[in-house]
Scaffold this active site. Structure first.
Site, PDB file in Angstrom:
ATOM      1  N   GLY A  93       0.812  -1.215   0.000  1.00 49.87           N
ATOM      2  CA  GLY A  93       0.000   0.000   0.000  1.00 49.87           C
ATOM      3  C   GLY A  93       0.844   1.263   0.000  1.00 49.87           C
ATOM      4  O   GLY A  93       0.555   2.220  -0.728  1.00 49.87           O
ATOM      5  N   CYS A  94       1.892   1.272   0.796  1.00 53.74           N
ATOM      6  CA  CYS A  94       2.744   2.454   0.879  1.00 53.74           C
ATOM      7  C   CYS A  94       3.537   2.648  -0.404  1.00 53.74           C
ATOM      8  O   CYS A  94       3.776   3.785  -0.828  1.00 53.74           O
ATOM      9  CB  CYS A  94       3.658   2.373   2.096  1.00 53.74           C
ATOM     10  SG  CYS A  94       2.714   2.431   3.647  1.00 53.74           S
ATOM     11  N   ALA A  95       3.903   1.559  -1.050  1.00 50.85           N
ATOM     12  CA  ALA A  95       4.587   1.664  -2.345  1.00 50.85           C
ATOM     13  C   ALA A  95       3.630   2.228  -3.391  1.00 50.85           C
ATOM     14  O   ALA A  95       4.023   3.068  -4.206  1.00 50.85           O
ATOM     15  CB  ALA A  95       5.125   0.309  -2.778  1.00 50.85           C
TER      16      ALA A  95
ATOM     17  N   ALA B 243       3.384   5.951  -2.701  1.00 51.91           N
ATOM     18  CA  ALA B 243       4.644   6.618  -3.051  1.00 51.91           C
ATOM     19  C   ALA B 243       4.821   6.690  -4.570  1.00 51.91           C
ATOM     20  O   ALA B 243       5.253   7.719  -5.103  1.00 51.91           O
ATOM     21  CB  ALA B 243       5.824   5.889  -2.410  1.00 51.91           C
TER      22      ALA B 243
END
Length: 156
Positions: free
Chosen positions: A46-48, A51
């Protein structure tokens, strides 16, 4: 209960280490518009996604005068690997004791898959040239958030 920041208030200043271990101070960015986003953990799906959405929108954000900064609890070495792996061309900052997260109201209780846990509340702040908060967006989704932000900023 976590205290949330509101538009029109001064963004709390901070100095944190970046992905290369260098100190970065928010005060040094006065005179520029800044997007500061808080995310739970580098190198996760999710964070990738979030980003990479910022990465893919970086040209238009910078063209509109915005500097993007991501903040997580990860150590600089992990941030460096995240930046390299995903081709991120903006600064990632390390807040391992979550002190800055607490200043911004992005650390606290949240619902994670039906359980109440304490952790990072995915959030984004847009600051004007004087360091005043224009937008304070809490509990944002990892996907679709950057597109929404671009619309709200009139970039699309």
């Amino acid at each position: 209960m976590t205290t949330r920041l509101e538009p029109g208030t001064a963004a709390p200043d901070f100095t944190l280490a970046d992905q290369d271990g260098r100190s970065v101070s928010l005060a040094d960015l006065r005179g520029r518009r800044v997007v500061v986003y808080f995310y739970p953990e580098a190198l996760t799906v999710g964070c990738a996604k979030q980003a990479c959405d910022f990465r893919d929108s970086l040209g238009s954000l910078e063209g509109a005068g915005y500097t993007v900064i991501g903040v997580s609890r990860d150590e600089p070495e992990k941030l460096r690997r995240f930046r390299e792996r995903d081709g991120l061309m903006f600064t990632l900052l390390s807040d391992p004791d979550h002190a800055v997260h607490e200043l911004y109201g992005t650390w606290g209780e949240k619902n994670s898959y039906g359980r109440i846990v304490e952790g990072v509340i995915r959030s984004t702040f847009v600051l004007d040239e004087q360091g005043v908060i224009d937008k304070a967006l809490y509990n944002v989704k990892a996907t679709g958030h950057v597109a929404r932000l671009r619309r709200e900023l009139g970039i699309d």
